[in-house]
Design a protein around this motif. Structure first.
Motif, PDB file in Angstrom:
ATOM      1  N   ALA A   1       0.839  -1.190   0.000  1.00  0.00           N
ATOM      2  CA  ALA A   1       0.000   0.000   0.000  1.00  0.00           C
ATOM      3  C   ALA A   1       0.876   1.243   0.000  1.00  0.00           C
ATOM      4  O   ALA A   1       2.058   1.195   0.332  1.00  0.00           O
ATOM      5  N   VAL A   2       0.263   2.379  -0.365  1.00  0.00           N
ATOM      6  CA  VAL A   2       1.007   3.639  -0.394  1.00  0.00           C
ATOM      7  C   VAL A   2       0.754   4.487   0.848  1.00  0.00           C
ATOM      8  O   VAL A   2       1.309   5.567   0.981  1.00  0.00           O
ATOM      9  N   SER A   3      -0.083   3.989   1.745  1.00  0.00           N
ATOM     10  CA  SER A   3      -0.242   4.640   3.046  1.00  0.00           C
ATOM     11  C   SER A   3      -0.566   3.575   4.081  1.00  0.00           C
ATOM     12  O   SER A   3      -1.061   2.490   3.742  1.00  0.00           O
ATOM     13  N   ARG A   4      -0.277   3.874   5.328  1.00  0.00           N
ATOM     14  CA  ARG A   4      -0.486   2.902   6.395  1.00  0.00           C
ATOM     15  C   ARG A   4      -1.982   2.751   6.677  1.00  0.00           C
ATOM     16  O   ARG A   4      -2.688   3.749   6.856  1.00  0.00           O
ATOM     17  N   PRO A   5      -2.493   1.523   6.697  1.00  0.00           N
ATOM     18  CA  PRO A   5      -3.922   1.332   6.978  1.00  0.00           C
ATOM     19  C   PRO A   5      -4.277   1.765   8.395  1.00  0.00           C
ATOM     20  O   PRO A   5      -3.482   1.611   9.322  1.00  0.00           O
ATOM     21  N   LYS A   6      -5.484   2.313   8.542  1.00  0.00           N
ATOM     22  CA  LYS A   6      -5.913   2.825   9.846  1.00  0.00           C
ATOM     23  C   LYS A   6      -6.900   1.863  10.485  1.00  0.00           C
ATOM     24  O   LYS A   6      -8.060   2.194  10.730  1.00  0.00           O
ATOM     25  N   THR A   7      -6.451   0.656  10.734  1.00  0.00           N
ATOM     26  CA  THR A   7      -7.284  -0.336  11.412  1.00  0.00           C
ATOM     27  C   THR A   7      -6.382  -1.316  12.139  1.00  0.00           C
ATOM     28  O   THR A   7      -5.296  -1.645  11.652  1.00  0.00           O
ATOM     29  N   ASP A   8      -6.835  -1.762  13.302  1.00  0.00           N
ATOM     30  CA  ASP A   8      -6.038  -2.722  14.072  1.00  0.00           C
ATOM     31  C   ASP A   8      -6.261  -4.154  13.594  1.00  0.00           C
ATOM     32  O   ASP A   8      -5.688  -5.094  14.150  1.00  0.00           O
ATOM     33  N   ARG A   9      -7.073  -4.323  12.538  1.00  0.00           N
ATOM     34  CA  ARG A   9      -7.282  -5.655  11.980  1.00  0.00           C
ATOM     35  C   ARG A   9      -6.200  -6.017  10.977  1.00  0.00           C
ATOM     36  O   ARG A   9      -6.164  -7.129  10.477  1.00  0.00           O
ATOM     37  N   LEU A  10      -5.320  -5.045  10.683  1.00  0.00           N
ATOM     38  CA  LEU A  10      -4.233  -5.283   9.742  1.00  0.00           C
ATOM     39  C   LEU A  10      -2.905  -4.922  10.378  1.00  0.00           C
ATOM     40  O   LEU A  10      -2.821  -4.041  11.225  1.00  0.00           O
ATOM     41  N   ARG A  11      -1.868  -5.616   9.953  1.00  0.00           N
ATOM     42  CA  ARG A  11      -0.503  -5.341  10.414  1.00  0.00           C
ATOM     43  C   ARG A  11       0.244  -4.669   9.272  1.00  0.00           C
ATOM     44  O   ARG A  11       0.156  -5.116   8.126  1.00  0.00           O
ATOM     45  N   ALA A  12       0.988  -3.596   9.553  1.00  0.00           N
ATOM     46  CA  ALA A  12       1.698  -2.867   8.503  1.00  0.00           C
ATOM     47  C   ALA A  12       3.147  -2.636   8.888  1.00  0.00           C
ATOM     48  O   ALA A  12       3.466  -2.360  10.042  1.00  0.00           O
ATOM     49  N   GLU A  13       4.021  -2.764   7.887  1.00  0.00           N
ATOM     50  CA  GLU A  13       5.454  -2.534   8.065  1.00  0.00           C
ATOM     51  C   GLU A  13       5.929  -1.622   6.941  1.00  0.00           C
ATOM     52  O   GLU A  13       5.622  -1.859   5.773  1.00  0.00           O
ATOM     53  N   ALA A  14       6.665  -0.573   7.285  1.00  0.00           N
ATOM     54  CA  ALA A  14       7.221   0.297   6.261  1.00  0.00           C
ATOM     55  C   ALA A  14       8.243  -0.481   5.437  1.00  0.00           C
ATOM     56  O   ALA A  14       9.212  -1.011   5.981  1.00  0.00           O
ATOM     57  N   LEU A  15       8.009  -0.565   4.134  1.00  0.00           N
ATOM     58  CA  LEU A  15       8.909  -1.304   3.252  1.00  0.00           C
ATOM     59  C   LEU A  15      10.103  -0.444   2.851  1.00  0.00           C
ATOM     60  O   LEU A  15      11.247  -0.796   3.100  1.00  0.00           O
ATOM     61  N   SER A  16       9.811   0.658   2.183  1.00  0.00           N
ATOM     62  CA  SER A  16      10.878   1.519   1.697  1.00  0.00           C
ATOM     63  C   SER A  16      10.281   2.818   1.172  1.00  0.00           C
ATOM     64  O   SER A  16       9.150   2.832   0.683  1.00  0.00           O
ATOM     65  N   GLU A  17      11.050   3.882   1.268  1.00  0.00           N
ATOM     66  CA  GLU A  17      10.675   5.103   0.579  1.00  0.00           C
ATOM     67  C   GLU A  17      10.985   4.947  -0.911  1.00  0.00           C
ATOM     68  O   GLU A  17      11.856   4.162  -1.298  1.00  0.00           O
TER      69      GLU A  17
ATOM     70  N   VAL B   1      12.321  16.320 -15.717  1.00  0.00           N
ATOM     71  CA  VAL B   1      12.189  17.758 -15.911  1.00  0.00           C
ATOM     72  C   VAL B   1      12.207  18.431 -14.542  1.00  0.00           C
ATOM     73  O   VAL B   1      11.585  17.932 -13.595  1.00  0.00           O
ATOM     74  N   LEU B   2      12.920  19.540 -14.427  1.00  0.00           N
ATOM     75  CA  LEU B   2      13.047  20.256 -13.151  1.00  0.00           C
ATOM     76  C   LEU B   2      13.449  19.322 -12.007  1.00  0.00           C
ATOM     77  O   LEU B   2      12.834  19.336 -10.931  1.00  0.00           O
ATOM     78  N   PRO B   3      14.451  18.488 -12.190  1.00  0.00           N
ATOM     79  CA  PRO B   3      14.792  17.504 -11.146  1.00  0.00           C
ATOM     80  C   PRO B   3      15.217  18.127  -9.824  1.00  0.00           C
ATOM     81  O   PRO B   3      15.049  17.515  -8.775  1.00  0.00           O
ATOM     82  N   GLY B   4      15.767  19.329  -9.869  1.00  0.00           N
ATOM     83  CA  GLY B   4      16.183  19.969  -8.620  1.00  0.00           C
ATOM     84  C   GLY B   4      15.047  20.647  -7.882  1.00  0.00           C
ATOM     85  O   GLY B   4      15.182  20.999  -6.707  1.00  0.00           O
ATOM     86  N   GLU B   5      13.909  20.844  -8.567  1.00  0.00           N
ATOM     87  CA  GLU B   5      12.802  21.592  -7.968  1.00  0.00           C
ATOM     88  C   GLU B   5      11.539  20.759  -7.759  1.00  0.00           C
ATOM     89  O   GLU B   5      10.718  21.087  -6.903  1.00  0.00           O
ATOM     90  N   VAL B   6      11.358  19.716  -8.549  1.00  0.00           N
ATOM     91  CA  VAL B   6      10.179  18.852  -8.409  1.00  0.00           C
ATOM     92  C   VAL B   6      10.658  17.442  -8.081  1.00  0.00           C
ATOM     93  O   VAL B   6      11.166  16.726  -8.954  1.00  0.00           O
ATOM     94  N   ALA B   7      10.553  17.073  -6.823  1.00  0.00           N
ATOM     95  CA  ALA B   7      10.950  15.737  -6.371  1.00  0.00           C
ATOM     96  C   ALA B   7      10.040  15.340  -5.216  1.00  0.00           C
ATOM     97  O   ALA B   7      10.001  16.022  -4.191  1.00  0.00           O
ATOM     98  N   LEU B   8       9.299  14.264  -5.401  1.00  0.00           N
ATOM     99  CA  LEU B   8       8.369  13.788  -4.379  1.00  0.00           C
ATOM    100  C   LEU B   8       8.880  12.494  -3.780  1.00  0.00           C
ATOM    101  O   LEU B   8       9.530  11.693  -4.462  1.00  0.00           O
ATOM    102  N   THR B   9       8.580  12.280  -2.517  1.00  0.00           N
ATOM    103  CA  THR B   9       8.955  11.039  -1.839  1.00  0.00           C
ATOM    104  C   THR B   9       7.720  10.439  -1.182  1.00  0.00           C
ATOM    105  O   THR B   9       6.948  11.150  -0.530  1.00  0.00           O
ATOM    106  N   ARG B  10       7.525   9.155  -1.365  1.00  0.00           N
ATOM    107  CA  ARG B  10       6.428   8.432  -0.739  1.00  0.00           C
ATOM    108  C   ARG B  10       6.979   7.151  -0.120  1.00  0.00           C
ATOM    109  O   ARG B  10       8.155   6.833  -0.254  1.00  0.00           O
ATOM    110  N   THR B  11       6.104   6.389   0.558  1.00  0.00           N
ATOM    111  CA  THR B  11       6.520   5.161   1.238  1.00  0.00           C
ATOM    112  C   THR B  11       5.605   4.014   0.846  1.00  0.00           C
ATOM    113  O   THR B  11       4.379   4.169   0.814  1.00  0.00           O
ATOM    114  N   PHE B  12       6.208   2.875   0.541  1.00  0.00           N
ATOM    115  CA  PHE B  12       5.440   1.641   0.363  1.00  0.00           C
ATOM    116  C   PHE B  12       5.325   0.950   1.718  1.00  0.00           C
ATOM    117  O   PHE B  12       6.296   0.889   2.487  1.00  0.00           O
ATOM    118  N   TRP B  13       4.134   0.403   1.995  1.00  0.00           N
ATOM    119  CA  TRP B  13       3.876  -0.356   3.218  1.00  0.00           C
ATOM    120  C   TRP B  13       3.525  -1.792   2.852  1.00  0.00           C
ATOM    121  O   TRP B  13       2.793  -2.030   1.896  1.00  0.00           O
TER     122      TRP B  13
END
Length: 297
Positions: A144-160, A250-262
């Protein structure tokens, strides 16, 4: 409580939200499923489902039973997992759900290596442009791209992972590369269909101040291919860029986003076999992300 077989029918009905869907999953006649559900309700003295033309929805009593039934299922899976995971090789079937970008550009390489090391293991990749529903057993593991908000699931941060703005050499030759993020407001942008963004983490263009998306798809792979075809500018995963030699950042120094896989799995008793697959998946994903992003950098 009657027996595990009754609970199995109950769980299938709750997840499919219909007798027909449960019957298909169980390879059982829907009428038989209905009789089994009615017998369970009679034995418990409680109504477990609210029946309507839209399907079978859990009542409050059904929700309570669902918690206990899933715990019993997890305990059974844990016991069989320990037995099947005792040897060196993994076997059986594992289904992994993931958003389509991850499923197309990361999981094939990772799963190919796992399959090579464990030839008796069948691996299924479920690529969906939405959140994979583990509660309905759509998959055994999910990315997933965000941590689930329920205690019925277990989540571990994989990598940015990183994302960049990119366009084809052809598009840049015809339109010129933007010189600042302010130029994006008038550019022909490629992105998600706004009302089909299933997770706020995927709303990349809003973060860049872009309100109008003239070329859109619910699939990140389609967006990438639109950019490859010279249709416009798109925010793309850096790990996908090695598969798209036509694209330039394009614009690599100005447009750079970071997300996390779970990495998401069912809560409850641990399943030894599933834990082994999860570890292989985690290590493989991290290594493959590092390899592909290094190629871009």
């Amino acid at each position: 409580m009657r027996n595990w077989d009754d609970l199995r029918v109950f769980l299938a009905t709750a997840r499919a939200e219909s007798l027909t869907g449960a019957g298909r999953d169980l390879r059982m006649d829907p009428a038989t499923v209905g009789r089994r559900v009615a017998r369970l309700e009679e034995g418990l003295g409680a109504t477990l489902f609210a029946k309507s033309p839209q399907g079978y929805a859990l009542t409050e009593a059904g929700q309570k039973l669902m918690t206990h039934a899933e715990a019993a299922e997890a305990a059974l899976r844990a016991g069989t997992g320990e037995a099947s995971g005792a040897g060196e090789g993994l076997s059986g079937t594992i289904r992994i759900g993931a958003p389509d970008g991850c499923a197309n550009y990361l999981l094939p390489q990772v799963c190919a290596r796992i399959a090579e090391a464990h030839p008796a293991l069948d691996i299924q990749i479920l690529a969906l442009p939405r959140v994979v529903n583990l509660s309905r057993r759509e998959a055994d593991l999910a990315i997933a791209v965000s941590r689930p908000k329920t205690d019925r699931l277990r989540a571990e941060a994989l990598s940015e992972y990183r994302l960049s703005l990119a366009a084809s050499d052809d598009w840049i030759a015809r339109h010129g590369a933007p010189t600042s993020p302010a130029d994006l407001k008038g550019a022909r942008m490629i992105g998600y269909i706004p009302d089909m963004i299933f997770d706020a983490e995927l709303d990349y263009l809003s973060a860049l101040g872009v309100a109008h998306v003239p070329l859109a798809s619910n699939s990140i792979s389609v967006q990438l291919n639109l950019a490859r075809a010279g249709a416009g500018l798109a925010v793309v995963h850096d790990f996908a860029l090695p598969f798209a030699p036509e694209l330039r950042r394009v614009l690599p120094g100005e447009v750079a986003l970071t997300r996390t896989f779970w990495l998401v799995s069912h809560a409850g008793p641990r399943d030894a076999r599933l834990d082994r697959v999860a570890r292989l998946l985690r290590d493989g994903m991290r290594a493959e992300l590092a390899r592909l992003e290094a190629a871009v950098a």
